[in-house]
Design a protein around this motif. Sequence first.
Motif, PDB file in Angstrom:
ATOM      1  N   UNK A  24      92.490  50.919 -39.464  1.00 25.18           N
ATOM      2  CA  UNK A  24      92.845  51.582 -40.365  1.00 25.18           C
ATOM      3  C   UNK A  24      91.001  52.406 -40.356  1.00 25.18           C
ATOM      4  N   UNK A  25      89.909  52.891 -41.280  1.00 25.52           N
ATOM      5  CA  UNK A  25      89.018  53.840 -41.056  1.00 25.52           C
ATOM      6  C   UNK A  25      87.566  52.938 -40.288  1.00 25.52           C
ATOM      7  N   UNK A  26      88.350  52.010 -41.941  1.00 18.57           N
ATOM      8  CA  UNK A  26      87.074  51.034 -41.775  1.00 18.57           C
ATOM      9  C   UNK A  26      87.024  49.934 -40.525  1.00 18.57           C
ATOM     10  N   UNK A  27      87.463  49.793 -39.424  1.00 21.39           N
ATOM     11  CA  UNK A  27      87.971  48.977 -38.974  1.00 21.39           C
ATOM     12  C   UNK A  27      86.986  49.565 -37.495  1.00 21.39           C
ATOM     13  N   UNK A  28      86.097  48.565 -36.680  1.00 17.60           N
ATOM     14  CA  UNK A  28      85.757  49.347 -35.984  1.00 17.60           C
ATOM     15  C   UNK A  28      86.909  49.588 -34.832  1.00 17.60           C
ATOM     16  N   UNK A  29      85.569  50.303 -33.803  1.00 18.29           N
ATOM     17  CA  UNK A  29      86.333  50.826 -32.683  1.00 18.29           C
ATOM     18  C   UNK A  29      86.993  49.393 -31.859  1.00 18.29           C
ATOM     19  N   UNK A  30      88.470  50.232 -30.882  1.00 17.34           N
ATOM     20  CA  UNK A  30      88.940  49.278 -30.425  1.00 17.34           C
ATOM     21  C   UNK A  30      89.535  50.253 -29.692  1.00 17.34           C
ATOM     22  N   UNK A  31      90.108  49.408 -28.718  1.00 15.04           N
ATOM     23  CA  UNK A  31      91.178  49.990 -27.284  1.00 15.04           C
ATOM     24  C   UNK A  31      92.051  49.746 -27.281  1.00 15.04           C
ATOM     25  N   UNK A  32      92.552  51.396 -26.520  1.00 14.63           N
ATOM     26  CA  UNK A  32      94.181  51.425 -26.240  1.00 14.63           C
ATOM     27  C   UNK A  32      94.335  52.097 -25.620  1.00 14.63           C
ATOM     28  N   UNK A  33      95.755  52.106 -24.534  1.00 11.80           N
ATOM     29  CA  UNK A  33      95.507  52.838 -23.474  1.00 11.80           C
ATOM     30  C   UNK A  33      95.116  54.531 -23.568  1.00 11.80           C
ATOM     31  N   UNK A  34      95.211  54.997 -22.549  1.00 17.13           N
ATOM     32  CA  UNK A  34      94.451  56.232 -22.203  1.00 17.13           C
ATOM     33  C   UNK A  34      95.720  57.090 -22.914  1.00 17.13           C
TER      34      UNK A  34
END
Length: 51
Positions: A24-34
């Motif tokens: 959610x918007x309260x979570x830190x950034x995270x990695x996903x595929x391009x």
Amino acid sequence: MLIKIIQGTYGYRKSGKGAVTPKTPTDPPFEVSADEGKRLIELKVAEESKK
């Protein structure tokens, strides 16, 4: 690609397998595929993060 959710909830599945973790918007950034990052940015539910 490093993204941050800015709207709603995204069902994140680490490594494409296992349990789904809500992001959610309260979570830190995270990695996903391009491709997935671009898709979420185009849907206006995420933005690219530099940190």
